[in-house]
Design an enzyme around this catalytic site. Structure first.
Site, PDB file in Angstrom:
ATOM      1  N   SER A 171       0.843  -1.198   0.000  1.00 11.16           N
ATOM      2  CA  SER A 171       0.000   0.000   0.000  1.00 11.16           C
ATOM      3  C   SER A 171       0.873   1.240   0.000  1.00 11.16           C
ATOM      4  O   SER A 171       1.969   1.236   0.585  1.00 11.16           O
ATOM      5  CB  SER A 171      -0.905   0.018   1.230  1.00 11.16           C
ATOM      6  OG  SER A 171      -1.584   1.263   1.342  1.00 11.16           O
ATOM      7  N   TYR A 207      -1.282  -0.497   9.932  1.00  4.44           N
ATOM      8  CA  TYR A 207      -1.449  -0.861   8.516  1.00  4.44           C
ATOM      9  C   TYR A 207      -0.206  -0.504   7.710  1.00  4.44           C
ATOM     10  O   TYR A 207       0.281  -1.296   6.891  1.00  4.44           O
ATOM     11  CB  TYR A 207      -2.679  -0.126   7.987  1.00  4.44           C
ATOM     12  CG  TYR A 207      -3.045  -0.401   6.557  1.00  4.44           C
ATOM     13  CD1 TYR A 207      -3.650  -1.608   6.191  1.00  4.44           C
ATOM     14  CD2 TYR A 207      -2.818   0.553   5.568  1.00  4.44           C
ATOM     15  CE1 TYR A 207      -4.015  -1.851   4.871  1.00  4.44           C
ATOM     16  CE2 TYR A 207      -3.175   0.324   4.256  1.00  4.44           C
ATOM     17  CZ  TYR A 207      -3.776  -0.875   3.904  1.00  4.44           C
ATOM     18  OH  TYR A 207      -4.127  -1.108   2.602  1.00  4.44           O
ATOM     19  N   LYS A 243       2.209  -3.105   5.736  1.00  3.05           N
ATOM     20  CA  LYS A 243       2.318  -3.035   4.284  1.00  3.05           C
ATOM     21  C   LYS A 243       3.757  -2.806   3.820  1.00  3.05           C
ATOM     22  O   LYS A 243       4.155  -3.299   2.764  1.00  3.05           O
ATOM     23  CB  LYS A 243       1.393  -1.947   3.738  1.00  3.05           C
ATOM     24  CG  LYS A 243      -0.088  -2.310   3.822  1.00  3.05           C
ATOM     25  CD  LYS A 243      -0.383  -3.629   3.126  1.00  3.05           C
ATOM     26  CE  LYS A 243      -1.855  -3.873   2.925  1.00  3.05           C
ATOM     27  NZ  LYS A 243      -2.142  -5.174   2.283  1.00  3.05           N
TER      28      LYS A 243
END
Length: 304
Positions: free
Chosen positions: A152, A165, A169
């Site tokens: 991401s 997150y 990622k």
């Protein structure tokens, strides 16, 4: 080049919705037999629902493709092994792993709980390792295989309220590179996609200010299916020389990312003191500093 995945077997995790569903559908349309892995949880990872995976399977069947469902979680070693075993049980082999499953527990860093951290790391980073590792034994034995991992721009560039997150990622990028290095001798490839798409995951982006609303409007144009062609290509033999790379599809644009390398250095024959670093090194090295930016700052133009 029709049916680029003819004769191959693919596992797509998180294939009940969004990007994962579109990848599974296109892979089946390109000739692959697909294991649709999805526990049917909410965006935050709670609950179970068989409906999303069943809907994906029905779409694949309507299009004349072949698929089976695995409802096991990627977030545990034993259950991840069951996902790979499902491919062996149903189709007798495994050629492709797409690590797409994910959840969100967004929270500003100084308020993030250990539970919010652990839950996201468990699915994204640990899950990508577990499923990849379970498949690695088969890839090694058959001397072939392809991994496609979902990273991401939140990890590659940065974002607010996503320490868990973002860390997961960016960790996936390191995992992918290590797999590419360690398994190249077995003709196994590993690449990352940092997708752009409006989905359940991006549906949590705030849209309160005029600037935020414009950003969301741009993202809503980027439908999940725009990511599927790149995933199919990277999984196919047409990408036999592509490994250890990071890509993004953004509407009709494709990007390949630079990766971290030294860009500037300074040398002092007598060595460094903290004071010397402040006086001499900092002014020179600062010319190579990266800005503190979010994905939206870097990709500031409208998708085309």
């Amino acid at each position: 080049m029709p049916n680029m995945l003819e004769g191959k077997v693919a596992i797509v995790t998180g294939a009940g919705n969004g990007i994962g569903r579109e990848i599974a559908i296109m892979m089946a349309g390109q000739g692959a037999k697909v294991i649709i892995n999805d526990v049917g949880a909410s965006v935050s990872g709670e609950g179970q629902d068989a409906t999303p995976a069943q809907q994906t399977k029905a779409i694949i069947a309507q299009n004349g493709g072949t698929s089976e469902i695995s409802a096991d979680s990627v977030a545990g070693w034993a259950s991840a092994q069951k996902i790979v075993q499902a491919a062996m049980d149903h189709f007798g082999r495994i050629d492709i792993v797409v690590n797409n499953a994910g959840i969100l527990r967004d929270q500003i860093f100084h308020r993030m709980t250990v539970e919010e951290w652990d839950a996201v790391i468990a699915v994204h980073l640990n899950g990508s390792f577990y499923v990849s590792r379970a498949a690695a034994t088969h890839f090694r034995q058959q001397q072939s295989g392809a991994y496609v991992h979902m990273s991401s721009t939140s990890g590659l560039i940065g974002n607010f309220g996503q320490a868990n997150y973002s860390a997961a990622k960016l960790g996936i990028v390191g995992l992918s590179k290590s797999i590419a290095l360690d398994m190249s001798r077995f003709n196994v490839r590993s690449n990352c996609i940092a997708p752009f798409a409006w989905s359940r995951m991006t549906g949590t982006i705030p849209a309160e200010t005029p600037e935020q609303k414009r950003r969301v409007e741009r993202i809503m144009q980027m439908t999940p299916d725009k990511n599927a062609p790149l995933a199919v290509f990277l999984a196919s033999d047409a990408a036999k020389d592509v490994t250890g790379q990071i890509f993004s599809p953004r509407m009709n644009e494709l990007f390949v990312y630079s990766q971290i390398r030294p860009i500037k250095s300074v040398h002092r024959s007598e060595g460094w003191t903290p004071e010397a670093i402040a006086e001499y090194a900092l002014p020179s090295l600062a010319q190579g500093f990266s800005k503190l930016e979010r994905s939206g700052d870097v990709f500031s133009w409208d998708p085309i």
